[in-house]
Every structure is written in structure tokens, then in C-alpha cells.
Design a protein around this motif. Structure first.
Motif, PDB file in Angstrom:
ATOM      1  N   VAL B  88       0.865  -1.175   0.000  1.00  0.00           N
ATOM      2  CA  VAL B  88       0.000   0.000   0.000  1.00  0.00           C
ATOM      3  C   VAL B  88       0.899   1.222   0.000  1.00  0.00           C
ATOM      4  N   TYR B  89       0.618   2.131  -0.889  1.00  0.00           N
ATOM      5  CA  TYR B  89       1.436   3.338  -1.024  1.00  0.00           C
ATOM      6  C   TYR B  89       0.633   4.546  -0.553  1.00  0.00           C
ATOM      7  N   PHE B  90       1.264   5.345   0.292  1.00  0.00           N
ATOM      8  CA  PHE B  90       0.636   6.557   0.787  1.00  0.00           C
ATOM      9  C   PHE B  90       1.467   7.761   0.362  1.00  0.00           C
ATOM     10  N   CYS B  91       0.788   8.706  -0.238  1.00  0.00           N
ATOM     11  CA  CYS B  91       1.367  10.013  -0.456  1.00  0.00           C
ATOM     12  C   CYS B  91       0.969  10.899   0.714  1.00  0.00           C
ATOM     13  N   ALA B  92       1.818  11.821   1.087  1.00  0.00           N
ATOM     14  CA  ALA B  92       1.524  12.685   2.218  1.00  0.00           C
ATOM     15  C   ALA B  92       2.183  14.045   2.006  1.00  0.00           C
ATOM     16  N   SER B  93       1.715  15.014   2.770  1.00  0.00           N
ATOM     17  CA  SER B  93       2.333  16.331   2.705  1.00  0.00           C
ATOM     18  C   SER B  93       2.325  16.956   4.093  1.00  0.00           C
ATOM     19  N   SER B  94       3.203  17.909   4.294  1.00  0.00           N
ATOM     20  CA  SER B  94       3.233  18.666   5.541  1.00  0.00           C
ATOM     21  C   SER B  94       3.660  20.093   5.222  1.00  0.00           C
ATOM     22  N   PRO B  95       3.297  21.033   6.097  1.00  0.00           N
ATOM     23  CA  PRO B  95       3.592  22.438   5.787  1.00  0.00           C
ATOM     24  C   PRO B  95       5.086  22.704   5.580  1.00  0.00           C
ATOM     25  N   GLY B  96       5.921  22.071   6.438  1.00  0.00           N
ATOM     26  CA  GLY B  96       7.351  22.275   6.305  1.00  0.00           C
ATOM     27  C   GLY B  96       7.833  23.565   6.927  1.00  0.00           C
ATOM     28  N   GLN B  97       6.923  24.294   7.553  1.00  0.00           N
ATOM     29  CA  GLN B  97       7.320  25.529   8.226  1.00  0.00           C
ATOM     30  C   GLN B  97       6.253  25.870   9.259  1.00  0.00           C
ATOM     31  N   GLY B  98       6.599  26.761  10.164  1.00  0.00           N
ATOM     32  CA  GLY B  98       5.635  27.151  11.186  1.00  0.00           C
ATOM     33  C   GLY B  98       5.492  26.108  12.273  1.00  0.00           C
ATOM     34  N   VAL B  99       4.512  26.333  13.130  1.00  0.00           N
ATOM     35  CA  VAL B  99       4.297  25.478  14.284  1.00  0.00           C
ATOM     36  C   VAL B  99       4.004  24.039  13.857  1.00  0.00           C
ATOM     37  N   ASN B 100       3.261  23.860  12.785  1.00  0.00           N
ATOM     38  CA  ASN B 100       2.848  22.520  12.340  1.00  0.00           C
ATOM     39  C   ASN B 100       3.724  21.977  11.226  1.00  0.00           C
ATOM     40  N   LEU B 101       4.973  22.373  11.234  1.00  0.00           N
ATOM     41  CA  LEU B 101       5.790  22.033  10.070  1.00  0.00           C
ATOM     42  C   LEU B 101       5.867  20.560   9.791  1.00  0.00           C
ATOM     43  N   HIS B 102       5.769  19.700  10.827  1.00  0.00           N
ATOM     44  CA  HIS B 102       5.890  18.266  10.618  1.00  0.00           C
ATOM     45  C   HIS B 102       4.558  17.530  10.682  1.00  0.00           C
ATOM     46  N   THR B 103       3.465  18.238  10.822  1.00  0.00           N
ATOM     47  CA  THR B 103       2.173  17.554  10.884  1.00  0.00           C
ATOM     48  C   THR B 103       1.823  17.064   9.492  1.00  0.00           C
ATOM     49  N   ILE B 104       1.809  15.751   9.360  1.00  0.00           N
ATOM     50  CA  ILE B 104       1.646  15.132   8.040  1.00  0.00           C
ATOM     51  C   ILE B 104       0.180  14.818   7.772  1.00  0.00           C
ATOM     52  N   TYR B 105      -0.239  15.075   6.538  1.00  0.00           N
ATOM     53  CA  TYR B 105      -1.583  14.715   6.079  1.00  0.00           C
ATOM     54  C   TYR B 105      -1.425  13.700   4.963  1.00  0.00           C
ATOM     55  N   PHE B 106      -2.176  12.614   5.091  1.00  0.00           N
ATOM     56  CA  PHE B 106      -2.025  11.492   4.169  1.00  0.00           C
ATOM     57  C   PHE B 106      -3.127  11.465   3.117  1.00  0.00           C
ATOM     58  N   GLY B 107      -2.772  10.980   1.945  1.00  0.00           N
ATOM     59  CA  GLY B 107      -3.771  10.577   0.970  1.00  0.00           C
ATOM     60  C   GLY B 107      -4.398   9.260   1.415  1.00  0.00           C
ATOM     61  N   GLU B 108      -5.400   8.816   0.668  1.00  0.00           N
ATOM     62  CA  GLU B 108      -6.154   7.636   1.089  1.00  0.00           C
ATOM     63  C   GLU B 108      -5.466   6.321   0.771  1.00  0.00           C
ATOM     64  N   GLY B 109      -4.402   6.352   0.052  1.00  0.00           N
ATOM     65  CA  GLY B 109      -3.657   5.133  -0.215  1.00  0.00           C
ATOM     66  C   GLY B 109      -3.921   4.546  -1.583  1.00  0.00           C
ATOM     67  N   SER B 110      -2.911   3.872  -2.107  1.00  0.00           N
ATOM     68  CA  SER B 110      -3.029   3.150  -3.382  1.00  0.00           C
ATOM     69  C   SER B 110      -2.582   1.717  -3.135  1.00  0.00           C
ATOM     70  N   TRP B 111      -3.497   0.770  -3.390  1.00  0.00           N
ATOM     71  CA  TRP B 111      -3.181  -0.636  -3.182  1.00  0.00           C
ATOM     72  C   TRP B 111      -2.629  -1.198  -4.496  1.00  0.00           C
ATOM     73  N   LEU B 112      -1.382  -1.612  -4.477  1.00  0.00           N
ATOM     74  CA  LEU B 112      -0.722  -2.089  -5.687  1.00  0.00           C
ATOM     75  C   LEU B 112      -0.333  -3.551  -5.510  1.00  0.00           C
ATOM     76  N   THR B 113      -0.717  -4.362  -6.496  1.00  0.00           N
ATOM     77  CA  THR B 113      -0.336  -5.771  -6.499  1.00  0.00           C
ATOM     78  C   THR B 113       0.452  -6.052  -7.762  1.00  0.00           C
ATOM     79  N   VAL B 114       1.603  -6.699  -7.614  1.00  0.00           N
ATOM     80  CA  VAL B 114       2.424  -7.064  -8.759  1.00  0.00           C
ATOM     81  C   VAL B 114       2.420  -8.585  -8.878  1.00  0.00           C
ATOM     82  N   VAL B 115       1.951  -9.067 -10.043  1.00  0.00           N
ATOM     83  CA  VAL B 115       1.834 -10.526 -10.217  1.00  0.00           C
ATOM     84  C   VAL B 115       2.666 -10.996 -11.393  1.00  0.00           C
TER      85      VAL B 115
END
Lengths: 110, 115
Positions: B88-115
């Protein structure tokens, strides 16, 4: 090496119980500690802690940080089945990347 | 209320195929991340970016590539897919500055299967 260790790894309780989840850390130049809840999808943000001894509270959840002893706890009172999830702890140090623990898997049985 | 949006949600790939996971955020965050999460395991950082035009490797970058041409977009490219990339792959982002610089927000995820 920076690291975050969570305990216990898993926990099973009954509805109404109170639980305490632990997160200890070693990180260079501590900036903040974060708690997330992950159900069957993406983690969602719960708390960010930066100062020792100041409790953060949201409903039945609360968290506190001890920067001297390098740990944080997450408390959940009067647990409900909806609290069943993996609880993740992450630490932000000098690096631009968060260091994540493996999580505590909490199961709340009716 | 879009936040972090990633696509596709589910994908099955054959060994050796390539694909791109798309990620976009509308919060004007400086930092963006790609994580993978294997069953029962923690989040592993693949790549991250601290701003447009800047990317860096995380813990498990092999087999992946990223680019960050705009603040909003951070696609993840899988070249020559292997079964070990089933995750499962998650993309995420965070402000990178200010008080909440490290507070991460995630996307809903991508389920990848390789066969």
C-alpha cells in the motif's frame, strides 16, 4: 541512530476499559512528537506534542510528553469498539523526515 | 476539502510493467512524501521532497523514481515492477514551516499488487 519504539505491539481490551499506549524515542535535536490513528486506510492525525508536561486532550483521548525521560503516552478512557485501530507514534528531529514507530494494534471487544 | 489526493486507488501490475502513482495536494504544503506500508509493518519512506525541484531518497528508494515540478504534484514512478513492490502506497504532505511544520496529512492510499 534516531528511533521510535512503541509498546505494547498489540493490545486487546473490553469496551469501557482505559488503555495507555507508550512511545519512547531517541532522536537528534527533538522538535515534536506526533500521534496518529490508522484504521483500515490512511493514518489520521491525533496530536502533536512539543513541550513536556502539557497534556493534549481530545474527547476520551489524551497525550503527554516527557522530554527528560524521552517518552510519550497516549491514553484512551472508556474505550469503544470504534477505537480499534493501529496507533502510530512519530518523531521529528533535526532531519526533515519523521521517524515512525511500528504502531500499537488496539482491539476493543464489545 | 480535497487535501492530498492520490490515484489510482487499486492497481494490478504484471512483473516488468511500469506505472506512475499520481499525487496532488491543494494545501500549498512545501513537504511531500511517498511511503509504503506492508502488512503488519510500519511506514517506510520511499522518497520525499522539501519543495518544487528538490527530491531526496528515503529508506527504501530502489525501484522507484519521483519528480516535483510543481508545489502541488509529486508523482511516484515504478520502473520494472517486481512482486516485492506489492504494497500500500501513501502520499503525504506537511507544511514544512511554522508550528505545524511536521504535521503530516495522508492521501487515502493506493493498493498495488504485482503478479
Amino acid at each position: 541512530e534516531d528511533k521510535v519504539v512503541q509498546s505494547p505491539l498489540s493490545l486487546v481490551v473490553h469496551e469501557g476499559d482505559t488503555v495507555t499506549l507508550n512511545c519512547s524515542y531517541e532522536v537528534t535535536n527533538f522538535r515534536s512528537l506526533l500521534w496518529y490513528k490508522q484504521e483500515k486506510k490512511a493514518p489520521t492525525f491525533l496530536f502533536m506534542l512539543t513541550s513536556s508536561g502539557i497534556e493534549k486532550k481530545s474527547g476520551r483521548l489524551s497525550s503527554i510528553l516527557d522530554k527528560k525521560e524521552l517518552f510519550s503516552i497516549l491514553n484512551i478512557t472508556a474505550t469503544q469498539t470504534g477505537d480499534s485501530a493501529v496507533y502510530l507514534c512519530a518523531n521529528a528531529g533535526n532531519n526533515r523526515k519523521l521517524i515512525w514507530g511500528l504502531g500499537t494494534s488496539l482491539a476493543v471487544n464489545p | 476539502n480535497a487535501g492530498v489526493t492520490q490515484t489510482p486507488k487499486f492497481r494490478i501490475l504484471k512483473i516488468g510493467q511500469s506505472m506512475t502513482l499520481q499525487c496532488t495536494q491543494d494545501m500549498n504544503h512545501n513537504y511531500m512524501y511517498w511511503y509504503r506500508q506492508d502488512p503488519g509493518m510500519g511506514l517506510k519512506l520511499i522518497y520525499y521532497s522539501v519543495g518544487a525541484g528538490i527530491t531526496d531518497k528515503g529508506e527504501v528508494p530502489n525501484g522507484y523514481n519521483v519528480s516535483r515540478s510543481t508545489t502541488e504534484d509529486f508523482p511516484l514512478r515504478l520502473e520494472l515492477a517486481a512482486p516485492s513492490q506489492t504494497s500500500v502506497y501513501f502520499c503525504a504532505s506537511s507544511p514544512g514551516q511554522g508550528v505545524n511544520l511536521h504535521t503530516i496529512y495522508f492521501g487515502e492510499g493506493s493498493w498495488l499488487t504485482v503478479v
